[in-house]
Design an enzyme around this catalytic site. Structure first.
Site, PDB file in Angstrom:
ATOM      1  N   HIS A 199       0.828  -1.223   0.000  1.00  0.00           N
ATOM      2  CA  HIS A 199       0.000   0.000   0.000  1.00  0.00           C
ATOM      3  C   HIS A 199       0.855   1.264   0.000  1.00  0.00           C
ATOM      4  CE1 HIS A 199       0.029  -0.135   4.584  1.00  0.00           C
ATOM      5  NE2 HIS A 199      -0.096   1.162   4.451  1.00  0.00           N
ATOM      6  N   ASP A 240       0.981  -7.783   2.269  1.00  0.00           N
ATOM      7  CA  ASP A 240       1.194  -6.343   2.019  1.00  0.00           C
ATOM      8  C   ASP A 240       2.687  -5.988   1.878  1.00  0.00           C
ATOM      9  OD1 ASP A 240       0.812  -3.655   1.759  1.00  0.00           O
ATOM     10  OD2 ASP A 240      -0.440  -3.393   3.528  1.00  0.00           O
ATOM     11  N   SER A 261       3.635   2.012   8.569  1.00  0.00           N
ATOM     12  CA  SER A 261       3.417   1.091   7.471  1.00  0.00           C
ATOM     13  C   SER A 261       4.750   0.842   6.789  1.00  0.00           C
ATOM     14  CB  SER A 261       2.452   1.705   6.457  1.00  0.00           C
ATOM     15  OG  SER A 261       1.164   1.671   6.977  1.00  0.00           O
TER      16      SER A 261
HETATM   17  N1  ASP Z   1      -2.272   0.482   8.054  1.00  0.00           N
HETATM   18  C1  ASP Z   1      -1.792   1.595   8.749  1.00  0.00           C
HETATM   19  C2  ASP Z   1      -1.599   2.755   7.840  1.00  0.00           C
HETATM   20  O1  ASP Z   1      -2.337   2.845   6.906  1.00  0.00           O
HETATM   21  C3  ASP Z   1      -0.687   1.367   9.692  1.00  0.00           C
HETATM   22  C4  ASP Z   1      -1.206   1.750  11.029  1.00  0.00           C
HETATM   23  O2  ASP Z   1      -1.839   2.793  11.097  1.00  0.00           O
HETATM   24  O3  ASP Z   1      -0.995   1.029  11.984  1.00  0.00           O
HETATM   25  O4  ASP Z   1      -0.766   3.599   7.998  1.00  0.00           O
END
Ligand code: ASP
Length: 698
Positions: free
Chosen positions: A87, A223, A632
């Protein structure tokens, strides 16, 4: 407290508090050096602390952790290969996708350096040096300065420190603020602007479970993605990189999560937290929900438009669900109420200690400001939201602002419009074209206007009233989109270089709206600066009291600077009667496969997964690391500094940890490195990449 005293006191406090490192705390590299090495060893750290960070050389294993476009990542080879989340590189994947070469759907593997794909705006920064500049920055504000003046001189001081620091070629510097101004640190990093995509799995793996599983456990998402940093046209050779652990992780193992957590708000007072809940997260949930629907409706059954809005839709959906998680977690965990009780305890303690009387006053002042700001909070939110919504509106306001700022000397400009920022601003405006589908953009703009037209009497946006207030808002908007040249890339880039007079002479109706909006935006930003100046005066006083009352180190809020969190692999109980195990496997991914998006695995995975051994491949795991957005792509490493996975998410019960850490549910989610190796070997047959990822020495 002087920094040296603080450090001495910090070290003593650590020795006296054996359970201190159970999860909570995003520690800076400098703080890690002050921690008791025996304690860290007991936790599971097998390396000498000096291997993590040597302040004299400005290097150590921590320098293998990079900031990549607001995410984190880690070097994993001597030739600049970086592992981060799918992502995090999604924008680059989208940049190179077309309906006839759909890298989003099919994924991408570069089998040789020549095949790697440049990311136009992607940059990597490698940390080099941290210098405490608190004394210099605080001395810059004369006693008795108004809040606006204070904010301006602090800003000017930061700019001059950054300019001096960046006189070294290739350096990218910033002054990071800790605890609202209790500490200022100048951070020097090496910036690498040639970053190329090396590997991205198909979206069905990199984002398996999509928004349904986002922020959830049990999880089965691959991911991962890889990029390579180049310097002078050649792969960059980092001094440190993470070898790949040979044995992976199991429940109870010690891990460290290294990265650049973006923003947390634990140091806010309860009233300030309530303001954030009511006017940041609640409004975000509403507006972003409308934007998501606008994008989905206007791109339905249109493959090429769907690719165009994919990255925007993905990031809006992530932020939207995050806002819901924050709101739910705040209520369930009674976090604001707990903060209030904590403040009462600190206040009672400080009331008998004259040294902290200023702290008490400061807190009252912060609370009063939080309630005064409510009066225009909805309007303020909408003005701020311009930078995340309609691209046409964002670009128009930026073009007008840039022309105005260009008339000033560089050091007097707003930071975002200084010469050092202009090349990247231009690149973003260029790259944004790949995300611009005018009907979707117009629908987002319409949602914003509808909200602006409903504002209360005391917080109207005059420009909106004048242009769209006649009762024919949608018609006017359609006319604007039909006539403006801002949405045309070549014209927009030309506007980028024009003066105010040239822009005015264009008589472009969207620019016209931006010109009308400009004084209101400026007034709002000046009020914001005044608020920042007040916070810089007040927050440190209150934090001094809070920290002294704690009698132990209190890690400061996340601020996009390099941090380490020490943790262990473990499950949790999300609710009464339910226990979650900390690891998932490929078998669970296969079980979730329904053939319907977002649980639709590519055939190659289904084929490769047929053997019983494959089903056992570990996929995701939980730990109690203290993480947030920005983490992330953070390398998750074992006690020997070997990579065992990559952080990519938190669990639903832990989204509101931005406001407070709760050890019962504080779990971050990492994707297991063994899944990546399986993917590269057995599915992608990417021998070049498998060879490049060096296993740790035995
Ligand atoms: N998935 C998260 C993000 O989009 C990571 C997190 O916030 O823990 O940054």
């Amino acid at each position: 407290m002087q920094l040296s005293n603080f450090i001495r006191w910090f070290a003593c406090a650590v020795l006296a508090t054996p359970t201190l490192f159970a999860g909570e705390g995003k520690w800076t590299p400098q703080q890690v050096l002050q921690l008791d090495p025996l304690m860290l060893r007991k936790q599971g750290l097998e390396l000498p602390v000096s291997r993590l960070w040597d302040p004299k050389r400005g290097s150590g294993l921590l320098a293998a952790t990079v900031n990549i476009g607001g995410c984190s990542g880690g070097f994993v080879s001597s030739a600049g290969l970086i592992l981060t989340n799918h992502h995090c590189l999604f924008g680059v994947v989208q940049e190179h996708s077309r309906p006839d070469r759909d890298l989003i759907t099919n994924g991408f593997v570069a089998r040789a350096l020549e095949e790697e794909l440049p990311g136009k705006t992607t940059r990597v920064t490698v940390p080099r040096k941290f210098t405490d500049v608190t004394a210099e920055v605080t001395a810059a504000a004369p006693a008795g300065a108004s809040d606006l003046e204070r904010s301006k001189v602090i800003d000017a001081k930061q700019k001059s420190l950054v300019a001096a620091c960046e006189s070294v070629a290739g350096s990218r510097c910033r002054v990071a603020v800790f605890d609202g101004g209790l500490q200022y640190v100048l951070i020097e990093s090496l910036e690498l602007s040639d970053v190329r995509l090396v590997y991205a799995p198909p979206r069905a793996i990199g984002e398996f479970g999509g928004e349904v599983d986002n922020w959830m456990w049990p999880r089965h998402t691959g991911d991962f993605a890889m990029a390579r940093a180049y310097k002078d046209g050649k792969p960059y050779a980092p001094e440190f990189y993470f070898p790949i652990a040979r044995n992976g992780v199991k429940p109870g193992d010690f891990v460290m999560v290294l990265g650049y957590p973006g923003r947390t708000v634990r140091s806010l007072t309860a009233s300030e937290m309530a303001y954030q809940r009511d006017f940041y997260y609640a409004l975000r949930e509403q507006l972003y929900g409308e934007w998501i629907r606008a994008l989905e409706d206007s791109t339905k059954d249109n493959a090429s438009a769907s690719i165009t809005v994919a990255a925007t839709l993905k990031s809006l959906s992530n932020v939207y669900k995050n806002a819901q998680g924050q709101l739910a977690g705040l209520a369930r965990g009674r976090i604001i109420e707990k903060q209030q009780a904590h403040e009462q305890a600190v206040s009672a303690w400080a009331a008998t200690r004259p040294a902290f009387s200023k702290g008490l006053e400061a807190k009252r002042d912060l609370d009063a400001r939080a309630s005064a700001r409510r009066e225009t909070a909805t309007r303020d939110f909408l003005l701020q939201a311009i930078s995340n919504g309609s691209l046409a509106l964002k670009h128009a306001t930026q073009i007008v602002r840039l022309a105005a700022e260009r008339e000033k000397a560089d050091a007097d400009r707003e930071t975002d419009y200084m010469e050092r920022e202009i090349p990247r601003l231009r690149l973003r405006m260029d790259r944004d074209q790949k995300s611009l589908f005018p009907p979707a953009d117009q629908a987002m703009f319409a949602a914003w206007i509808a909200r602006a037209l409903k504002l209360g009497a005391g917080e109207r946006i005059e420009a909106v009233d004048r242009v769209f207030g006649s009762g024919e808002a949608l018609k006017t908007l359609t006319y604007l989109y039909q006539s403006t040249k801002v949405t045309n890339l070549a014209e927009r880039l030309q506007m980028f270089d024009e003066s105010l007079a040239q822009l005015r002479a264009r008589k472009d109706p969207l620019l016209g709206f931006a010109f009308l909006l400009e004084p209101e935006l400026r007034a709002f930003q000046a009020a914001d600066k005044t608020h920042d100046g007040a916070v810089a005066r007040l927050r440190p006083e209150w934090r001094r009291a809070v920290i002294a009352h704690a009698g132990k180190p209190v890690a400061s809020d996340a601020n996009s600077t390099l941090r380490v969190s020490f943790a262990h692999v473990k499950g949790y109980m999300p609710r009464d009667g339910v226990t979650y195990l900390p690891q998932t496997t490929l078998a669970g991914m296969l079980e979730k496969h329904t053939g319907i998006e977002p649980f639709e695995l590519p055939r190659a995975i289904l084929e490769a997964a047929k053997s019983a051994d494959a089903a056992k491949v570990p996929l995701n795991f939980l730990a109690d690391a203290d993480t947030t957005g920005g983490n992330s792509g953070s390398p998750t490493v074992n006690g020997r500094g070997e990579m065992v996975g990559l952080n990519f998410d938190r669990v639903w019960e832990n989204v509101a940890n931005d406001f407070g850490y709760n050890p019962d549910v504080a779990r971050n989610i990492s994707v297991d490195i063994r899944f990546l190796l399986w993917l590269l070997k057995d599915v992608e047959k990417a021998d070049n990449l498998v060879r490049e990822l060096q296993p740790a020495a035995r």
